[in-house]
Design a protein around this motif. Structure first.
Motif, PDB file in Angstrom:
ATOM      1  N   LEU A 243      50.323 -29.550  50.719  1.00  0.00           N
ATOM      2  CA  LEU A 243      49.929 -30.263  51.942  1.00  0.00           C
ATOM      3  C   LEU A 243      49.429 -29.307  53.007  1.00  0.00           C
ATOM      4  O   LEU A 243      48.468 -29.606  53.730  1.00  0.00           O
ATOM      5  N   MET A 244      50.070 -28.157  53.112  1.00  0.00           N
ATOM      6  CA  MET A 244      49.653 -27.195  54.137  1.00  0.00           C
ATOM      7  C   MET A 244      48.279 -26.626  53.829  1.00  0.00           C
ATOM      8  O   MET A 244      47.463 -26.415  54.729  1.00  0.00           O
ATOM      9  N   ASN A 245      48.005 -26.388  52.544  1.00  0.00           N
ATOM     10  CA  ASN A 245      46.667 -25.915  52.174  1.00  0.00           C
ATOM     11  C   ASN A 245      45.608 -26.955  52.513  1.00  0.00           C
ATOM     12  O   ASN A 245      44.506 -26.616  52.964  1.00  0.00           O
ATOM     13  N   LYS A 246      45.950 -28.227  52.318  1.00  0.00           N
ATOM     14  CA  LYS A 246      44.999 -29.285  52.651  1.00  0.00           C
ATOM     15  C   LYS A 246      44.758 -29.356  54.163  1.00  0.00           C
ATOM     16  O   LYS A 246      43.646 -29.607  54.619  1.00  0.00           O
ATOM     17  N   LEU A 247      45.816 -29.134  54.949  1.00  0.00           N
ATOM     18  CA  LEU A 247      45.639 -29.091  56.402  1.00  0.00           C
ATOM     19  C   LEU A 247      44.753 -27.920  56.805  1.00  0.00           C
ATOM     20  O   LEU A 247      44.065 -27.985  57.830  1.00  0.00           O
ATOM     21  N   ALA A 248      44.770 -26.865  56.000  1.00  0.00           N
ATOM     22  CA  ALA A 248      43.907 -25.706  56.267  1.00  0.00           C
ATOM     23  C   ALA A 248      42.495 -25.937  55.756  1.00  0.00           C
ATOM     24  O   ALA A 248      41.616 -25.093  55.964  1.00  0.00           O
TER      25      ALA A 248
ATOM     26  N   PHE B  57      48.454 -20.928  50.737  1.00  0.00           N
ATOM     27  CA  PHE B  57      49.896 -20.835  50.580  1.00  0.00           C
ATOM     28  C   PHE B  57      50.213 -20.976  49.099  1.00  0.00           C
ATOM     29  O   PHE B  57      49.699 -21.893  48.439  1.00  0.00           O
ATOM     30  N   PRO B  58      51.018 -20.095  48.556  1.00  0.00           N
ATOM     31  CA  PRO B  58      51.281 -20.142  47.105  1.00  0.00           C
ATOM     32  C   PRO B  58      52.028 -21.405  46.709  1.00  0.00           C
ATOM     33  O   PRO B  58      53.044 -21.746  47.299  1.00  0.00           O
ATOM     34  N   LEU B  59      51.500 -22.110  45.692  1.00  0.00           N
ATOM     35  CA  LEU B  59      52.140 -23.327  45.223  1.00  0.00           C
ATOM     36  C   LEU B  59      53.264 -23.027  44.247  1.00  0.00           C
ATOM     37  O   LEU B  59      54.307 -23.662  44.250  1.00  0.00           O
TER      38      LEU B  59
ATOM     39  N   THR C  14      43.875 -23.594  68.752  1.00  0.00           N
ATOM     40  CA  THR C  14      44.048 -22.955  67.449  1.00  0.00           C
ATOM     41  C   THR C  14      45.160 -23.660  66.687  1.00  0.00           C
ATOM     42  O   THR C  14      46.205 -23.977  67.257  1.00  0.00           O
ATOM     43  N   LEU C  15      44.911 -23.917  65.412  1.00  0.00           N
ATOM     44  CA  LEU C  15      45.903 -24.537  64.545  1.00  0.00           C
ATOM     45  C   LEU C  15      46.721 -23.446  63.867  1.00  0.00           C
ATOM     46  O   LEU C  15      46.166 -22.547  63.228  1.00  0.00           O
ATOM     47  N   VAL C  16      48.029 -23.513  64.024  1.00  0.00           N
ATOM     48  CA  VAL C  16      48.937 -22.562  63.377  1.00  0.00           C
ATOM     49  C   VAL C  16      49.782 -23.343  62.369  1.00  0.00           C
ATOM     50  O   VAL C  16      50.558 -24.214  62.748  1.00  0.00           O
ATOM     51  N   LEU C  17      49.596 -23.033  61.096  1.00  0.00           N
ATOM     52  CA  LEU C  17      50.359 -23.686  60.026  1.00  0.00           C
ATOM     53  C   LEU C  17      51.504 -22.778  59.594  1.00  0.00           C
ATOM     54  O   LEU C  17      51.295 -21.581  59.371  1.00  0.00           O
TER      55      LEU C  17
END
Length: 617
Positions: free
Chosen positions: A54-59, A65-67, A92-95
């Motif tokens: 999900l975090m990779n998709k937000l990026a 991020f390693p799955l 800026t988006l910080v995940l």
């Protein structure tokens, strides 16, 4: 201004090593370079539940991020990815992707609780990721939320150490909450009727009536989610693909995944982008990358030293650092503008003070934009004093440059006069009149020249004074004049000198008055900016208090519905106190009194400056 952050891949922000947290200096340096407001989205949940996807998709990426593809948790600590915010060039988006909770190999529940607490402290949007359905087992796994008051303090300890902290205080700085349920397989039906995802969540959070131990244990995590996170959202996700392909999820194209899952992920990302707000701290101050970096270091240092992070203490420490930096930044901006706009020497003091006023105004804007919780106006007063000293230095430099130019000009214009004096050209009958005519010619040409600056009259007068003895000597040696004529000429010269001196004194008095007026103008400008700042702070505080009141009323309603009348007794007093505070804050005369009290320090700075100017006169 578009975001200047360029991070092709995530970096480790907080490393979890040997059950101890360490902040990575390189990550802090990256964060500190972000001057824009940051929207911080953190995800937490059990290990191997697909958080990183999900975090990779937000990026906007398939990988980053390693799955991981085994039963071992992949992410250790907290990893960070800073990206331009989609559709918001000024943010800026910080995940933040966190270490999976409940890792059997790690076997440290306390460590997990700290990971959860850090995610809550640092984020403006918190995503809790779980598998299956929201049932009692899922609630039991969310026990971390029940431990938040042990891991986070909203206020520094008081004498009443046993008093429980008010949940409404946490609402002031806790993030919005999204529960993401993965591999959901049930029909969305409640009491035989279709329901929404949010209705499904709220139904799962309902409290049981009664005060039995069993009911209290059942209600505790639900109460914590409801009271700590009044802004909630639920997303349900189908399984993305079949079991055998899950290990290669990172490599798969969207066309290879279940269409419904792809749509659900898009809706999730769209919601996060549209609804997430910049990270703020109590008082409504917006956090940028530099402040976030300081918070990260502060919290981790506190945890590693065995303490409990306290938001109030963190905000006070931030305020000290930021306000000191605000004074330096504002001073730097003032000097930068003055150096750009001043063309020394300035013709008049009024012209210089006019430029100073504009540069000071911009410097005040810079200071007010960065400073916060300067409750005693300590730093604003410091800025007033610093800018006053800088103004004095520029005025002094202006005089020096003016004197330098005037002296050079007079030296050039009087070269022939000096040569004739040195050659005794005027030591003859009628020489005094020739000397006076030549001296008058020099002064006339001097006055015709432009760009001399504020010392033009003073240097002209000094030029006359330096030649008084020479003039008298020439006058006394002029045999063409009678003694009576010489006395008359000497009297005339003295009268002219007195008149010139009188003009110089008038000019100095006018300059003193201009400086006094500028000092008062500066004070008034500071007061106006202070009022504006306090008004904005008042509005932010009202917003926070209304949010707290709304949360308390909601808490009261929930507990009443759960049949816990004894539990809500303590809420009445808190609600009344909040209403009183809100009503008081809305009263204009109270606001005026607070402004008046806050201006005391600034007035002392003004009085000190006025006393200095009076002493100079």
């Amino acid at each position: 201004m578009a975001s200047e952050i360029h991070m092709p891949d995530p970096v480790c922000l907080i490393e979890n090593r040997d059950k101890t947290f360490f902040v990575h200096p390189e990550a802090l340096k990256l964060l500190s370079g972000i001057h824009q407001p940051v929207v911080v989205v953190a995800i937490v949940g059990l290990y191997r539940t697909g958080k990183s996807y999900l975090m990779n998709k937000l990026a906007g990426k398939n990988s980053g991020f390693p799955l991981g593809s085994t039963v071992q948790a992949n992410t250790k600590g907290i990893w960070m990815w800073c990206l331009p915010y989609p559709g918001r060039p000024d943010q800026t988006l910080v995940l933040l992707d966190t270490e999976g909770l409940g890792d059997v190999e790690k076997g440290d529940p306390q460590n997990d609780s700290w990971i959860f607490a850090l995610a809550v402290l640092l984020s403006s949007t918190l995503v809790y990721n779980s598998m299956g359905i929201i049932d009692q087992h899922a609630m039991d796994q969310l026990h971390y939320v029940t431990e938040l008051t042990e891991r986070i303090k909203s206020k520094s300890p008081t004498e009443n150490l046993e008093a429980e902290e008010d949940s409404a205080e946490y609402v002031r700085f806790f993030p919005t909450f999204i529960w993401a349920v993965r591999d959901f397989s049930l029909q969305l039906v409640l009491n035989g009727q279709p329901c929404t995802e949010d209705e499904y969540l709220e139904n799962a959070l309902k409290l049981k009536k009664g005060n039995s131990c069993e009911n209290q244990a059942f209600n505790l995590p639900r109460k914590c989610v409801q009271f700590f996170f009044p802004t909630r959202k639920c997303f349900l996700f189908d399984r993305p693909t079949n079991q055998k392909n899950l290990h290669r999820l990172e490599e798969m194209e969207e066309s290879e995944l279940e269409a419904k899952f792809v749509q659900q992920v898009r809706q999730f990302c769209h919601h996060v982008y549209e609804t997430s707000n910049p990270k703020t701290i109590p008082g409504g101050h917006i956090v940028n990358g530099r402040l976030l970096a300081t918070l990260v270091a502060t919290y981790v240092d506190t945890i590693r030293s065995g303490g409990v992070p306290c938001m109030e203490n963190a905000v006070l420490a931030l305020a000290q650092m930021e306000n000191s930096a605000a004074v330096l930044e504002a001073t730097g901006r003032y000097m930068e503008l003055m150096d750009q706009k001043l063309k020394l020497p300035m013709e008049t003091l009024q012209e210089l003070l006019g430029i100073h006023a504009k540069c000071e105004d911009e410097a005040l804007q810079v200071f007010m934009a960065r400073a916060f919780k300067d409750d005693q106006q300590q730093f604003q007063a410091e800025l007033m004093q610093v800018l006053d000293e800088k103004k004095k230095a520029y005025c002094k430099q202006n005089k020096l440059e003016s004197s330098k130019r005037c002296k050079a000009l007079l030296k050039r214009l009087s070269q022939d006069l000096e040569d004739r004096i040195n050659k005794a050209f005027y030591t003859r009958p009628g020489g005094y009149q020739d000397y006076c005519n030549d001296l008058k010619t020099v002064i006339e040409r001097y006055h015709q020249e432009s760009g001399k600056g504020v010392m033009a009259e003073a240097e002209g007068e000094q030029f006359f004074k330096d030649r008084e003895a020479v003039g008298r000597a020439i006058l006394q040696s002029d045999e063409a004049l009678t003694e009576k004529e010489k006395e008359a000429e000497d009297a005339r010269a003295r009268a002219e000198a007195a008149e010139r001196e009188n003009e110089i004194q008038k000019q100095k008095q006018a300059e003193r008055e201009q400086k006094l007026e500028d000092q008062k103008r500066s004070y008034e400008a500071n007061i106006e900016y202070l009022k504006e700042k306090m008004e904005k702070d008042r509005e932010k505080l009202l917003e926070e208090l209304n949010k707290m009141l709304e949360n308390k009323l909601w808490e009261q309603k929930v507990l009443r519905q759960a049949g816990c009348p004894k539990c809500i007794d303590h809420l009445y007093k808190q609600i009344d106190q909040l209403r009183e505070e809100i009503d008081k804050l809305k009263q204009r005369h109270v606001f005026s009194e607070r402004v008046e009290a806050a201006s005391v320090i600034l007035r002392l700075v003004l009085e000190k400056a006025l006393a200095r100017l009076s002493k100079e006169s």
